[in-house]
Design a protein around this motif. Sequence first.
Motif, PDB file in Angstrom:
ATOM      1  N   VAL A  28       0.821  -1.206   0.000  1.00 18.78           N
ATOM      2  CA  VAL A  28       0.000   0.000   0.000  1.00 18.78           C
ATOM      3  C   VAL A  28       0.859   1.263   0.000  1.00 18.78           C
ATOM      4  O   VAL A  28       0.627   2.179  -0.781  1.00 18.78           O
ATOM      5  CB  VAL A  28      -0.942   0.005   1.234  1.00 18.78           C
ATOM      6  N   LYS A  29       1.844   1.311   0.890  1.00 22.50           N
ATOM      7  CA  LYS A  29       2.656   2.527   1.040  1.00 22.50           C
ATOM      8  C   LYS A  29       4.097   2.151   1.333  1.00 22.50           C
ATOM      9  O   LYS A  29       4.372   1.244   2.104  1.00 22.50           O
ATOM     10  CB  LYS A  29       2.099   3.368   2.208  1.00 22.50           C
ATOM     11  N   VAL A  30       5.007   2.862   0.697  1.00 22.77           N
ATOM     12  CA  VAL A  30       6.438   2.675   0.903  1.00 22.77           C
ATOM     13  C   VAL A  30       7.037   4.034   1.252  1.00 22.77           C
ATOM     14  O   VAL A  30       6.728   5.034   0.597  1.00 22.77           O
ATOM     15  CB  VAL A  30       7.111   2.109  -0.374  1.00 22.77           C
ATOM     16  N   VAL A  31       7.873   4.057   2.283  1.00 26.65           N
ATOM     17  CA  VAL A  31       8.630   5.256   2.617  1.00 26.65           C
ATOM     18  C   VAL A  31      10.105   4.884   2.559  1.00 26.65           C
ATOM     19  O   VAL A  31      10.542   3.950   3.228  1.00 26.65           O
ATOM     20  CB  VAL A  31       8.273   5.808   4.011  1.00 26.65           C
ATOM     21  N   ALA A  32      10.842   5.596   1.723  1.00 32.65           N
ATOM     22  CA  ALA A  32      12.284   5.368   1.588  1.00 32.65           C
ATOM     23  C   ALA A  32      13.026   6.576   2.149  1.00 32.65           C
ATOM     24  O   ALA A  32      12.762   7.713   1.760  1.00 32.65           O
ATOM     25  CB  ALA A  32      12.646   5.159   0.123  1.00 32.65           C
ATOM     26  N   PHE A  33      13.917   6.287   3.078  1.00 30.26           N
ATOM     27  CA  PHE A  33      14.783   7.311   3.654  1.00 30.26           C
ATOM     28  C   PHE A  33      16.163   7.130   3.044  1.00 30.26           C
ATOM     29  O   PHE A  33      16.698   6.020   3.056  1.00 30.26           O
ATOM     30  CB  PHE A  33      14.865   7.156   5.177  1.00 30.26           C
ATOM     31  N   VAL A  34      16.722   8.195   2.513  1.00 29.02           N
ATOM     32  CA  VAL A  34      18.021   8.136   1.856  1.00 29.02           C
ATOM     33  C   VAL A  34      18.971   9.083   2.577  1.00 29.02           C
ATOM     34  O   VAL A  34      18.758  10.295   2.591  1.00 29.02           O
ATOM     35  CB  VAL A  34      17.908   8.513   0.358  1.00 29.02           C
ATOM     36  N   SER A  35      20.003   8.517   3.201  1.00 28.93           N
ATOM     37  CA  SER A  35      21.018   9.327   3.851  1.00 28.93           C
ATOM     38  C   SER A  35      21.892   9.913   2.746  1.00 28.93           C
ATOM     39  O   SER A  35      22.611   9.184   2.061  1.00 28.93           O
ATOM     40  CB  SER A  35      21.849   8.467   4.809  1.00 28.93           C
ATOM     41  N   SER A  36      21.792  11.216   2.571  1.00 33.30           N
ATOM     42  CA  SER A  36      22.441  11.814   1.408  1.00 33.30           C
ATOM     43  C   SER A  36      23.057  13.170   1.734  1.00 33.30           C
ATOM     44  O   SER A  36      22.719  13.798   2.735  1.00 33.30           O
ATOM     45  CB  SER A  36      21.419  11.957   0.270  1.00 33.30           C
ATOM     46  N   ALA A  68       1.561  -2.876   4.258  1.00 31.82           N
ATOM     47  CA  ALA A  68       0.967  -3.847   3.340  1.00 31.82           C
ATOM     48  C   ALA A  68      -0.424  -4.217   3.814  1.00 31.82           C
ATOM     49  O   ALA A  68      -0.691  -4.253   5.024  1.00 31.82           O
ATOM     50  CB  ALA A  68       1.841  -5.094   3.259  1.00 31.82           C
ATOM     51  N   GLU A  69      -1.300  -4.492   2.870  1.00 29.73           N
ATOM     52  CA  GLU A  69      -2.639  -4.961   3.165  1.00 29.73           C
ATOM     53  C   GLU A  69      -2.685  -6.470   2.982  1.00 29.73           C
ATOM     54  O   GLU A  69      -2.084  -7.000   2.043  1.00 29.73           O
ATOM     55  CB  GLU A  69      -3.640  -4.296   2.226  1.00 29.73           C
ATOM     56  N   ILE A  70      -3.394  -7.136   3.869  1.00 36.03           N
ATOM     57  CA  ILE A  70      -3.602  -8.571   3.732  1.00 36.03           C
ATOM     58  C   ILE A  70      -4.957  -8.766   3.069  1.00 36.03           C
ATOM     59  O   ILE A  70      -5.998  -8.394   3.621  1.00 36.03           O
ATOM     60  CB  ILE A  70      -3.575  -9.273   5.107  1.00 36.03           C
ATOM     61  N   LEU A  71      -4.946  -9.335   1.882  1.00 41.85           N
ATOM     62  CA  LEU A  71      -6.164  -9.526   1.104  1.00 41.85           C
ATOM     63  C   LEU A  71      -6.856 -10.817   1.495  1.00 41.85           C
ATOM     64  O   LEU A  71      -6.212 -11.758   1.970  1.00 41.85           O
ATOM     65  CB  LEU A  71      -5.805  -9.572  -0.383  1.00 41.85           C
ATOM     66  N   PRO A  72      -8.175 -10.891   1.275  1.00 38.72           N
ATOM     67  CA  PRO A  72      -8.865 -12.164   1.481  1.00 38.72           C
ATOM     68  C   PRO A  72      -8.233 -13.226   0.586  1.00 38.72           C
ATOM     69  O   PRO A  72      -7.708 -12.922  -0.495  1.00 38.72           O
ATOM     70  CB  PRO A  72     -10.308 -11.869   1.060  1.00 38.72           C
ATOM     71  N   ALA A  73      -8.280 -14.467   0.993  1.00 40.88           N
ATOM     72  CA  ALA A  73      -7.615 -15.560   0.262  1.00 40.88           C
ATOM     73  C   ALA A  73      -7.980 -15.567  -1.209  1.00 40.88           C
ATOM     74  O   ALA A  73      -7.118 -15.756  -2.056  1.00 40.88           O
ATOM     75  CB  ALA A  73      -7.938 -16.896   0.911  1.00 40.88           C
ATOM     76  N   ALA A  74      -9.217 -15.320  -1.583  1.00 40.99           N
ATOM     77  CA  ALA A  74      -9.636 -15.379  -2.984  1.00 40.99           C
ATOM     78  C   ALA A  74      -9.180 -14.167  -3.787  1.00 40.99           C
ATOM     79  O   ALA A  74      -9.181 -14.187  -5.006  1.00 40.99           O
ATOM     80  CB  ALA A  74     -11.156 -15.501  -3.083  1.00 40.99           C
ATOM     81  N   ALA A  75      -8.773 -13.074  -3.118  1.00 38.35           N
ATOM     82  CA  ALA A  75      -8.432 -11.841  -3.818  1.00 38.35           C
ATOM     83  C   ALA A  75      -6.951 -11.706  -4.101  1.00 38.35           C
ATOM     84  O   ALA A  75      -6.534 -10.793  -4.768  1.00 38.35           O
ATOM     85  CB  ALA A  75      -8.894 -10.633  -3.011  1.00 38.35           C
ATOM     86  N   GLY A  76      -6.118 -12.594  -3.588  1.00 39.67           N
ATOM     87  CA  GLY A  76      -4.669 -12.454  -3.756  1.00 39.67           C
ATOM     88  C   GLY A  76      -4.221 -12.774  -5.156  1.00 39.67           C
ATOM     89  O   GLY A  76      -4.999 -13.076  -6.036  1.00 39.67           O
ATOM     90  N   GLY A  77      -2.915 -12.719  -5.357  1.00 37.24           N
ATOM     91  CA  GLY A  77      -2.338 -13.155  -6.623  1.00 37.24           C
ATOM     92  C   GLY A  77      -1.781 -12.052  -7.483  1.00 37.24           C
ATOM     93  O   GLY A  77      -0.740 -12.197  -8.057  1.00 37.24           O
TER      94      GLY A  77
END
Length: 161
Positions: free
Chosen positions: A92-100, A150-159
């Motif tokens: 769902v969402k990613v946060v990247a921290f970059v030491s720069s 991350a979201e956990i989807l119902p078993a039938a919705a994954g893939g």
Amino acid sequence: MAATPEQRLADLGLTVPDVVPPVAAYVPAVRSGDHVYTAGQLPMRDGALITTGKVGDAVTAEVATECARQCALNAIAAIRSQVGDLTRVRIVKVVAFVSSTPDFTGQPGVANGASELFGEVFGDNGVHARSAVGVPVLPLDAPVEVEVIAEILPAAAGGGA
């Protein structure tokens, strides 16, 4: 039938590593309802950081991008420890921290190392919102740290596709 995330990883020559042990007082991931929140994942491979230092100085953007990719792989391990079945995972969402360095402005390109791996592994379920932030220093002098929701989807919705 669509390939599973594990099959896609194998096609990339990768496997889900062991969960990286915390470096302080926290856990690698927490499940809350239908979501998994990872702690910040460092670019650890085989028990050690891939490299140390700041991007734009001792670390090139290319090496930092590989670090972000390893952070994403470590996040997948942390997520799997809470879910088990990666076919049920949607990033769902990613946060990247970059030491720069102050003049380095390529944080989004570095973060692509993580984002692209999630897309390769999870297909449509790897498409996510993201922030890429430049910071002065990270734990253990790591050049990159990535955290994921991350979201956990119902078993039938994954893939994913």
